[in-house]
Structures are given as structure tokens and as C-alpha cells.
Design a protein around this motif. Structure first.
Motif, PDB file in Angstrom:
ATOM      1  N   ASP A 149      27.042  47.346  33.273  1.00  0.00           N
ATOM      2  CA  ASP A 149      27.187  45.899  33.111  1.00  0.00           C
ATOM      3  C   ASP A 149      26.323  45.148  34.121  1.00  0.00           C
ATOM      4  OD1 ASP A 149      28.995  46.399  31.094  1.00  0.00           O
ATOM      5  OD2 ASP A 149      30.774  45.981  32.332  1.00  0.00           O
ATOM      6  N   GLU A 150      26.333  45.605  35.377  1.00  0.00           N
ATOM      7  CA  GLU A 150      25.551  44.942  36.420  1.00  0.00           C
ATOM      8  C   GLU A 150      24.055  45.101  36.160  1.00  0.00           C
ATOM      9  OE1 GLU A 150      25.399  42.333  39.452  1.00  0.00           O
ATOM     10  OE2 GLU A 150      27.273  43.130  38.661  1.00  0.00           O
ATOM     11  N   ILE A 151      23.641  46.275  35.697  1.00  0.00           N
ATOM     12  CA  ILE A 151      22.231  46.508  35.376  1.00  0.00           C
ATOM     13  C   ILE A 151      21.806  45.617  34.210  1.00  0.00           C
ATOM     14  CG2 ILE A 151      20.601  48.205  34.437  1.00  0.00           C
ATOM     15  CD1 ILE A 151      22.162  50.313  36.150  1.00  0.00           C
ATOM     16  N   ALA A 152      22.686  45.459  33.224  1.00  0.00           N
ATOM     17  CA  ALA A 152      22.379  44.573  32.088  1.00  0.00           C
ATOM     18  C   ALA A 152      22.188  43.134  32.567  1.00  0.00           C
ATOM     19  CB  ALA A 152      23.489  44.651  31.041  1.00  0.00           C
ATOM     20  N   LEU A 153      23.019  42.700  33.510  1.00  0.00           N
ATOM     21  CA  LEU A 153      22.862  41.350  34.081  1.00  0.00           C
ATOM     22  C   LEU A 153      21.526  41.217  34.803  1.00  0.00           C
ATOM     23  CD1 LEU A 153      26.429  40.603  35.498  1.00  0.00           C
ATOM     24  CD2 LEU A 153      25.264  39.384  33.663  1.00  0.00           C
ATOM     25  N   LEU A 154      21.148  42.246  35.573  1.00  0.00           N
ATOM     26  CA  LEU A 154      19.869  42.208  36.278  1.00  0.00           C
ATOM     27  C   LEU A 154      18.705  42.117  35.292  1.00  0.00           C
ATOM     28  CD1 LEU A 154      20.426  44.898  39.072  1.00  0.00           C
ATOM     29  CD2 LEU A 154      20.062  42.448  39.416  1.00  0.00           C
ATOM     30  N   ARG A 155      18.785  42.898  34.226  1.00  0.00           N
ATOM     31  CA  ARG A 155      17.713  42.874  33.225  1.00  0.00           C
ATOM     32  C   ARG A 155      17.638  41.525  32.523  1.00  0.00           C
ATOM     33  NH1 ARG A 155      18.871  48.912  31.153  1.00  0.00           N
ATOM     34  NH2 ARG A 155      17.414  49.950  32.552  1.00  0.00           N
TER      35      ARG A 155
END
Length: 171
Positions: A139-145
Motif C-alpha cells: 500500500d505504501e509503495i503504491a502511494l509512493l508510485r
């Protein structure tokens, strides 16, 4: 205030000026006993209110120490960590509170750390936000992307689409 030359306590303020960033006050003082002049700098003491209810003075080095662990093995220099520490302290001082909840210190660290190194940010956030599963990381990686895509200039996205070959309809 003790005179740094003769240790007498009878000193008086000659001039006071607020620093450009407003975080401190510079005072020019004179000692009545030895007549020497000296300068003092007064700065607001930030206090961190821990979850236990205890308080302790904010120290930039303690904040940097936590970030340093997250940056272990990453291409982050001590100078960059020092700048991050200064940015965190500046952010906290701008809030104008003398007592800051501990979670606010962590929140003030996350923004500059994300800009500095995304891997270190994920490490720090996983501990700070108590990630419990791989889904939390995803989820956090998706937000960063998503954030990275929103920063790309619209013209750059358009060019990327134009350069992408389109299927040619047959028929």
C-alpha cells in the motif's frame, strides 16, 4: 546571567534582536562589574511529550539516530542526515508549540526522509507506523508510485504516450 569574563551576575541587556528565522533572540549584554560586553543567544526549548506521559528535551541527534538506522546501507551521507535533522527541527519550531507529542516528531521526519531516500523512508515508516504485513508495504509503495506520477509534468506524460507504439487496426 553570569558574565563569561568575571562570573558576576549583574549584567544588563544593551540590545536585543530576533534572528531572521524567528527561532532565537540575540542579546548584546554588558557586565556592570568588569564593563566587558558579550552576546547571548536565546532559543526556545522544545520538549517532547512521550506516550508514557514523560517529557524530555528534543535533541536533533536523537531524531537523526533513528533515521540513521533506516539509512543503513543506503547512499545517504552524514551531511544529508544533518540537513534532514535541521529540517525536522525547523518544522517542529514553526508549529510554535513548546511541548510536542512524540508522534509529531515522527511525522516531521517522514516527509524529508521520503524525499531523501525512498527505501530508508519505507524502513522508517514500517517501524513508525507498525506495518503488520506485506500488504502494508504494498500500500505504501503504491502511494509512493502514485505520488511520483503526479509529480511528472503533464507534457512529459503526453510525450510518453506519443512515443508508445499504438496497435494498427487491421480490417
Amino acid at each position: 546571567m553570569h558574565c563569561p569574563y568575571c562570573r558576576d551576575t549583574d549584567t544588563r541587556v544593551i540590545d536585543s534582536r530576533v534572528a531572521e528565522d524567528g527561532s532565537s533572540i540575540r542579546r548584546r549584554r554588558s557586565c556592570s562589574a568588569c564593563q566587558k560586553r558579550f552576546t547571548t543567544v536565546e532559543q526556545m526549548q522544545l520538549t517532547v511529550l512521550k506516550r508514557s506521559g514523560a517529557t524530555e528535551p528534543f535533541t536533533r541527534e536523537k531524531a537523526i539516530a533513528g533515521v540513521r538506522k533506516a539509512c543503513k546501507g543506503r547512499p545517504v551521507s552524514e551531511d544529508q542526515l544533518a540537513c534532514l535533522g535541521q529540517a525536522v527541527e525547523d518544522t517542529l519550531r514553526l508549529e510554535g508549540l513548546a511541548e510536542i507529542p512524540a508522534h509529531e516528531v515522527g511525522m516531521a521526519i517522514l516527509g524529508p526522509l521520503r524525499e531523501l531516500d525512498e527505501v530508508a523512508y519505507l524502513r522508517f515508516a514500517s517501524v513508525y507506523r507498525a506495518f503488520e504485513s506485506a500488504d502494508d508495504f504494498e500500500d505504501e509503495i503504491a502511494l509512493l508510485r502514485a505520488e511520483r506520477l503526479s509529480v511528472v509534468e503533464p507534457g512529459e506524460r503526453q510525450r510518453a504516450r506519443v512515443e508508445t507504439p499504438q496497435p494498427v487496426p487491421t480490417g
